[in-house]
Design an enzyme around this catalytic site. Sequence first.
Site, mmCIF file in Angstrom:
data_model
loop_
_atom_site.group_PDB
_atom_site.id
_atom_site.type_symbol
_atom_site.label_atom_id
_atom_site.label_comp_id
_atom_site.label_asym_id
_atom_site.label_seq_id
_atom_site.Cartn_x
_atom_site.Cartn_y
_atom_site.Cartn_z
ATOM 1 N N ARG A 1 74.036 31.404 -21.097
ATOM 2 C CA ARG A 1 72.582 31.333 -20.970
ATOM 3 C C ARG A 1 71.964 30.921 -22.299
ATOM 4 O O ARG A 1 72.296 31.500 -23.332
ATOM 5 C CB ARG A 1 71.981 32.695 -20.592
ATOM 6 C CG ARG A 1 72.321 33.288 -19.245
ATOM 7 C CD ARG A 1 71.866 32.487 -18.040
ATOM 8 N NE ARG A 1 70.649 31.719 -18.134
ATOM 9 C CZ ARG A 1 69.398 32.182 -18.016
ATOM 10 N NH1 ARG A 1 69.182 33.455 -17.812
ATOM 11 N NH2 ARG A 1 68.355 31.368 -18.086
ATOM 12 N N HIS B 1 66.639 33.390 -24.333
ATOM 13 C CA HIS B 1 65.398 33.490 -23.552
ATOM 14 C C HIS B 1 64.849 34.900 -23.611
ATOM 15 O O HIS B 1 65.575 35.860 -23.868
ATOM 16 C CB HIS B 1 65.655 33.103 -22.082
ATOM 17 C CG HIS B 1 66.664 33.975 -21.414
ATOM 18 N ND1 HIS B 1 68.019 33.759 -21.516
ATOM 19 C CD2 HIS B 1 66.529 35.098 -20.667
ATOM 20 C CE1 HIS B 1 68.671 34.698 -20.852
ATOM 21 N NE2 HIS B 1 67.790 35.532 -20.328
ATOM 22 N N HIS C 1 62.664 37.470 -21.109
ATOM 23 C CA HIS C 1 62.138 37.686 -19.754
ATOM 24 C C HIS C 1 60.687 38.147 -19.859
ATOM 25 O O HIS C 1 60.376 39.019 -20.684
ATOM 26 C CB HIS C 1 62.946 38.763 -19.027
ATOM 27 C CG HIS C 1 64.373 38.375 -18.763
ATOM 28 N ND1 HIS C 1 64.777 37.775 -17.596
ATOM 29 C CD2 HIS C 1 65.490 38.497 -19.517
ATOM 30 C CE1 HIS C 1 66.091 37.551 -17.640
ATOM 31 N NE2 HIS C 1 66.544 37.983 -18.799
#
Lengths: 193, 257
Positions: free
Chosen positions: B175, B178, B180
Site C-alpha cells: 500500500r 496513506h 484514513h
Amino acid sequence: MSLAPTPSQTVGPFYGYALPFARGGDLAPTGHPDTITVHGHVYDGAGEPVPDALVEIWQPAPDGSRTGAPGSLRRDPVTGGIIGRDGVAFTGFGRVATDADGHYVLRTLPPGGAPYLSLIVFARGLLHHLCTRVYLPGRADPTADVLLASLSPGRRDTLLAAPDGGGAPGVLRFDIRLRYDGVHEETVFLAFH
Amino acid sequence: MTTLLTQGDISAEIADEREAYAARVAAGAPVENHPGRGYAPYRGSLLRHPERPLVAVHGDPEAVELSGPVFGVTDVTAFDHDLTRQHRGEPLGERVKVTGRVLDRDGRAVRGQLVEIWQANASGRYAHQRDDHPAPLDPHFTGVGRTLTGDDGEYEFVTVKPGAYPWRNHVGAWRPAHIHFSLFGTAFTQRLVTQMYFPGDPLFPYDPILQSVTDESARARLVAAYDHDLSVPEWALGYRWDIVLDGPSATWTEEGR
C-alpha cells in the site's frame, strides 16, 4: 456550482482502534423502558459472517426531532478516554463494529415521525459504503411507504426488522447481506440523489 | 490448487478496468467519481459488494438521511488533532501538518463537523493487534486523531508521515503511504470514508485500492498537495488536502431542487 466530489475508499481492516467507541451502539439511556434492541449479522456473498464491518445508524429522536445532539463519543478531558453519552441528550447516532462472529447489537429508542432507522455499513473489501434502512415492525405500512411499496415482496422483506423469536419483547433481528449468496436475498441498498 | 497472483496479473487487470472505463465514457457514460464496489483487482471486494443496482431514493423531502448526526466540544479533546502529543515521548518519523477544508458540492463549508483519521506509524505498522507486518511498533504513536471543522470548514492535524506497508492481495502487494479519513456532512447522505495519499508516491500505479478509482482526475483528488507555505521551518512539512462531500443535503432540498 458543482465541485467534483472526493472519491470513497475502503475503511480497510484496521479502523478498529480509531472509529468504534465505548457503548457506541447504546443510543438508549440505560434501562429506558422503551428501548428496542436491533441486532443481526453482516454476511458476505459466500454466506460467511463479516467480522470486520462497521455499522452506523442515524435516526430522529423519539419526539421526531432531527437535529441530533452532540455527545455520542463524549470524552473525559482528563484522560482523553471515552465516557459515553450522558443519558439525557438523545444523539440519534450510533456506531458499532461487528464482532468476530460478524454480529452487531444496537439499543435505541423508536424514532418519532419515521418508521425506520437509517443504516450505513462499512467493511474491509467494500470500496464505498452502503446505505440501507431498518424498518420497524408495526410502524411501517408496506403499501404506503414509497420505498417499500416500490419493491417486490422478497426484496422488501430485507428491509424489515423482524421480531426475534426467542428474544424478549423489543428485540428485533436485522441481518445485512452484502451480496446474494445463492440462497438468501441480498439486502436492498439505497442511493440518494 | 491456488495460483499465486503476481503484480503483473493485477496490473493487467487494472489496465483492463481503466480501458473499459475509458470506453464507457467515450460511449457517453457519466464520469465515475467513486470506485465501483466490485473491482476485481482488489480481491477483497469480490464477495462484499451487492450484485443488484442500488435503489434510488430521490424527491423525498422527508427522508431521514437528509439530516445527520452532530458533534461538539464534548466529543473531541484539545490534543486529539495532534497525533505527536498523545504519549510521553515523541513518535519517530517525518513530522507533517495536514490541513484543508471540508466542503459540500456547492462549495459551502461544512462547519463544526467531526473529522476522524487513523494511520500506520512511520514504519508502516498499525497499532492494531491484527497487523502482523514485522515492522516496529512505536510506543509513542497510536495513529488516531479527531477534530471538529472550523467556520470555514477547515481542519488541521499534526502527525508523522505513515510508512508504506505490505498486504496480501497478491504477491508483492504494497500500500502507498496513506491516512484514513472519516467525514460527516450536514446530511447522512454525505457520509464519507476515504484515504489521503502523499504526492509522488511510486507505489500509486501498483495499488488496486487507489486504482479502484478509475477516473484519473477523481484519483488525483485523493492525493494531497505539498504546500511549502504550510511547512513550518525547523519543525514540519505541510500538506494541503481539501475534501468535497458528495450527496444531497437538507439545504439542497429546502431550495426545492
